[in-house]
Design an enzyme around this catalytic site. Structure first.
Site, PDB file in Angstrom:
ATOM      1  N   LYS A  67      55.264  57.985  32.601  1.00 22.61           N
ATOM      2  CA  LYS A  67      55.191  56.546  32.353  1.00 22.61           C
ATOM      3  C   LYS A  67      53.812  56.019  32.722  1.00 22.61           C
ATOM      4  O   LYS A  67      53.028  56.708  33.401  1.00 22.61           O
ATOM      5  CB  LYS A  67      56.273  55.809  33.141  1.00 22.61           C
ATOM      6  CG  LYS A  67      56.166  55.958  34.660  1.00 22.61           C
ATOM      7  CD  LYS A  67      57.293  55.232  35.354  1.00 22.61           C
ATOM      8  CE  LYS A  67      57.136  55.327  36.875  1.00 22.61           C
ATOM      9  NZ  LYS A  67      58.160  54.544  37.579  1.00 22.61           N
ATOM     10  N   TYR A  78      25.506  39.616  41.968  1.00 23.75           N
ATOM     11  CA  TYR A  78      25.977  38.229  41.960  1.00 23.75           C
ATOM     12  C   TYR A  78      26.254  37.710  43.369  1.00 23.75           C
ATOM     13  O   TYR A  78      26.717  38.451  44.247  1.00 23.75           O
ATOM     14  CB  TYR A  78      27.275  38.128  41.146  1.00 23.75           C
ATOM     15  CG  TYR A  78      27.073  38.264  39.652  1.00 23.75           C
ATOM     16  CD1 TYR A  78      26.307  37.345  38.942  1.00 23.75           C
ATOM     17  CD2 TYR A  78      27.670  39.312  38.962  1.00 23.75           C
ATOM     18  CE1 TYR A  78      26.138  37.463  37.572  1.00 23.75           C
ATOM     19  CE2 TYR A  78      27.514  39.448  37.590  1.00 23.75           C
ATOM     20  CZ  TYR A  78      26.737  38.516  36.896  1.00 23.75           C
ATOM     21  OH  TYR A  78      26.579  38.644  35.545  1.00 23.75           O
TER      22      TYR A  78
END
Length: 849
Positions: free
Chosen positions: A515, A744
């Site tokens: 999965k 940043y």
């Protein structure tokens, strides 16, 4: 299981096989068979009439169970260790040879085969570098000898016998590598290889679990050379040098000097036969200067890493021992090429998959590559681009007839041949009506005609000898995507599966969890590998994941753990088995099933989830009587399994709670299974449940994160292999001055001059922003470099001050080091989230070593 199907001119009669294996003929055919091929894996038959099958028995797989299947496919000769019901009436025209142990019989037979030949043999062992030294020796010596060698790294207790079986009358040199994992194994391999020249590459920590100490491991490996004429090694490895000295010291009082190991040594620091004066590493080259017998030998190799220098010196010593002149050594060393240690599968143009194996082309490695190709079911068409096979030592017609048979037996749809021999053999390949054939004189001629539109929705195997430079074709076919890649080691998946199989009873089934894109590793690629390894069930989260697997050729039973009502029709169409966790869901599914099948058809498998303490999904104990009644009244469905989830199987603190869950599940599931006259599987254990609560195996277990190399048990974790390695590259290197900042928000302020590397991975790729400002580290040329500043969307910056690195260098985000657990801890999460967060834009590269 390995196999080796290489045809050979040396044929063995059944009488010779009986004698060689030391077995007893319990079923004898009047028909005469000539044995040329050995088979250990029922999925890999090429020439059944000439094949001898060894029914090896393991903890989970037993070769005896596949004899019926093999007989139907034409195999008539078998070595077995169980008498069972093998009779002439049941298997007419067959031979069955009964032995005590099929592996031992295989080793005995190949040792007898080796005894038929007098060719000189070089044997290579050591902790690292065995395959490279073997392949480089082949590159250096193939102009002078017709060489037989191990395909890839077939160096185990099974791989060595299969490799030695390849020897035929036309070979005049053998080069075999040998590896061991425990005491006593090398004695067996020595009897099979019987080397004249030995090479001991080095000694390290690899595969040390089966030995008392490094010295013990060294002496065990030296058993390969007890009868060799010479042993070549580096004196700078203390354990090797001392072990040789100790063995020879024990022989001093004996007149039988053959008990001593004769040596040919090299060293960087002490007196040796070959004294290394200097090694200069520069511009991806190594310049090596040596002294041998009072003369200078200088040569260069096109590599600048220490391991390559060591490997090259071992090879140089072999050449010197074989009396190759200095000029030959110098010239050939310059042209050494990198060894492809693995088969890689990547996304290619036009929804294709590309298996890249462009460094060599011989019949043994071709078969290995074709086996890998055969496992890929995601595309309907299979194409092989193949160059001439060089230095085979066989007649052209005989060689390419076998190649044609291999392609035919493995249902290859298209062959693109490159080289003069392929051109000459074109008409022979065209005899196969199912095979589309085109051939070209050279790689350049092929490239002129290549049109990307001619490749659509297919698996392409690229297999070429290095002189044909197939890497150019690979670049043309490979899908151009983001340079950050997630490498998935399919060998590690198979290895980890075996680790857990060894903890289970032979009859316990395994449901493998694929999965969430197989925990980020890919869906059908992993499922293909698991299907090939014969797991019993697969489990996905949602129906669309199961549909993708079905569309890509996965035939295993698939359980859907989160079935949505709107997907019921799709699930039934693709034979996907839903988890049922409520009466309402059971009624809805039965209603859709009845409408689609008009109330008829075979019963459809469903899986019942029970609530035992997770408090997520599942039937409560009070609902069991009603559930049983509904199931008995419903003639459309049948229960394939009953299961539940453990809430804290990994946590010792909650072991009492886990035991309560297991007991509750046992009681509830027994109520259900006792009411039906067919077998219903029961399962509750997950990966850590298998390792910590093994007694609660019931009928099946669900193997999830452990398959991908992660387990809460330190003991088991130590046995698991790393499956995923996330890699990126350095885009640019900058010198940042004291007081400046990086990234940043000016988070990455520097208090002194720094060297900063920008790498091509960011949070859009799945790199958590929590790793910013030094919390996360990446591996740059063997050293950990902290992330500086904030992680950006598409990139991150590393502080590589003091680390030698260049633009374009590889960077490891996680793998062996740092491990996925390290990244998870730094990100304040769990490994599951790290793996499943890796973006789909990150290219997945699947490889098999």
């Amino acid at each position: 299981m390995l196999d080796c199907n290489a045809r050979m001119k040396t044929e063995h009669s059944i009488a010779e096989v009986v004698k060689g294996t030391g077995g007893k003929l319990i079923v004898s055919s009047k028909k005469t068979y000539s044995i040329q091929e050995l088979l250990l894996d029922s999925r890999k038959i090429i020439h059944p009439a000439e094949t001898l099958f060894f029914a090896l028995s393991g903890l989970k797989l037993d070769g005896h169970n596949y004899i019926d299947e093999l007989y139907k496919k034409g195999v008539r000769n078998f070595v077995v260790s169980k008498a069972q019901d093998f009779t002439e009436a049941k298997y007419p025209e067959s031979n069955f040879i009964l032995v005590k142990d099929c592996t031992v019989a295989l080793q005995k037979l190949t040792a007898a085969h080796r005894a038929k030949f007098t060719l000189p043999v070089i044997a290579v062992t050591g902790s690292n570098g065995k395959t490279v030294v073997k392949e480089w020796l082949y590159q250096l010596l193939h102009e002078d000898y017709n060489i037989v060698r191990n395909p890839k790294s077939y160096n185990s207790q099974i791989g060595v016998p299969l490799s030695v079986w390849l020897i035929n009358q036309e070979h005049n040199l053998g080069i075999f590598e040998a590896g061991i994992s425990e005491s006593g194994e090398m004695d067996k391999l020595e009897k099979i290889i019987k080397p004249d020249i030995g090479v001991f590459t080095n000694i390290g920590e690899a595969h040390s679990e089966g030995f008392l100490s490094p010295r013990h491991k060294t002496k065990e490996k030296l058993n390969l050379f007890v009868n060799a004429d010479i042993l070549i090694y580096c004196k700078d490895y203390f354990d090797i040098n001392q072990s040789v000295a100790e063995i020879n010291a024990l022989s001093k009082g004996s007149d039988e000097t053959e008990n001593k190991i004769k040596t040919f040594t090299w060293s960087l620091s002490s007196e040796a036969d070959v004294q290394v004066v200097s090694v200069l590493l520069k511009d991806n080259q190594s310049f090596i200067s040596c002294q041998y017998m009072g003369k200078e030998l200088d040569f260069q190799i096109p590599f600048s890493d220490r391991a390559s220098v060591e490997n090259a010196l071992h090879c140089a010593c072999v050449m010197l021992y074989l009396k190759k002149d200095f000029d030959t050594i110098k010239e050939r060393m310059k042209h050494l090429s990198r060894i492809a240690m693995r088969l890689e599968m990547k996304d290619a143009i036009n929804n294709c998959s590309l298996i890249n194996d462009t460094y060599n082309s011989d019949i043994g490695s071709l078969k290995i590559a074709i086996d890998f190709l055969k496992q890929q079911n995601q595309h309907p068409k299979k194409t092989v681009i193949l160059s001439d096979i060089l230095q085979s030592g066989r007649g052209e017609l005989d060689l390419y007839t076998e190649v044609a048979n291999i392609l035919n037996e493995n249902n290859v749809n298209r062959l693109i041949g490159v080289g003069p021999a392929m051109m000459r053999m074109k008409k022979m390949f065209e005899k196969n009506d199912r095979l589309q054939v085109s051939c070209f004189e050279s790689t350049e001629e092929l490239l002129k005609s290549l049109d990307s539109s001619t490749f659509q929705n297919e698996v392409i195997l690229l297999k070429g000898a290095r002189k044909f430079r197939f890497e150019i074709i690979g670049k043309f076919l490979e899908k151009k995507v983001h340079e950050t890649v997630l490498e998935i080691n399919l060998n590690a998946i198979a290895h980890n599966l075996k680790v857990y199989q060894n903890l289970l009873k032979p009859e316990t089934k395994i449901m493998a969890m694929v999965k969430a894109f197989s925990y980020g590793s890919g869906s059908f690629e992993i499922a293909n590998a698991l299907q090939f390894s014969r797991v019993d069930y697969l489990a996905v989260a949602y129906a669309d994941e199961g549909v993708e697997l079905r569309k890509n050729g996965i035939k295993l039973p698939i359980m859907v753990m989160n079935p949505e009502q709107r997907s019921f029709e799709t699930m039934i169409h693709y034979d996907l088995e839903p988890e049922i966790y409520s009466l309402n869901l059971l009624d809805k599914f039965a209603e859709v099933l009845s409408l689609l099948r008009n109330g008829g058809g075979e019963k459809y498998n469903i899986h019942i989830e029970l609530e035992t303490g997770m408090n997520r999904l599942g039937f409560e104990a009070s609902e069991i009587p009603v559930l049983i009644e509904r199931l008995k009244l419903n003639h459309q469905v049948q229960v394939a399994s009953v299961f539940s989830h453990l809430a804290a199987s990994e946590d010792k603190e909650y072991d009492d709670f886990t035991k309560q869950q297991i007991a509750k599940f046992d009681e509830m599931s027994t109520l259900i299974t006792s009411q039906f006259d067919y077998k219903i599987l029961r399962h509750i254990l997950n990966s850590t449940g298998i390792t910590r609560h093994t007694k609660a195996q019931f009928d099946m277990v669900r193997l999830g994160i452990g398959l991908y190399g992660i387990d809460a048990s330190e003991k088991v974790q130590g046995k698991l292999m790393t499956v995923q390695t996330l890699k990126t590259t350095i885009s640019q290197i900058k010198q940042v001055k004291k007081g400046e900042s990086v990234g940043y928000g000016r988070v990455g302020k520097v208090s002194k001059d720094k060297t900063i590397a920008t790498v091509g991975i960011g949070y859009a790729d799945g790199l958590s922003r929590k790793l910013s400002a030094g919390r996360g580290k990446m591996l740059v040329n063997g050293k950990l470099a902290p992330i500086i500043g904030n992680v950006c969307m598409d990139m991150a910056m590393l502080d590589i001050t003091g680390i030698e690195a260049g633009e374009g260098d590889e960077v490891i985000v996680f793998g062996q080091q740092p491990g996925i657990e390290d990244i998870a801890t730094a990100s304040e999460t769990i490994p599951y989230e790290i793996l499943t967060s890796i973006s789909a834009r990150v290219k997945r590269v699947y490889y098999q070593e």
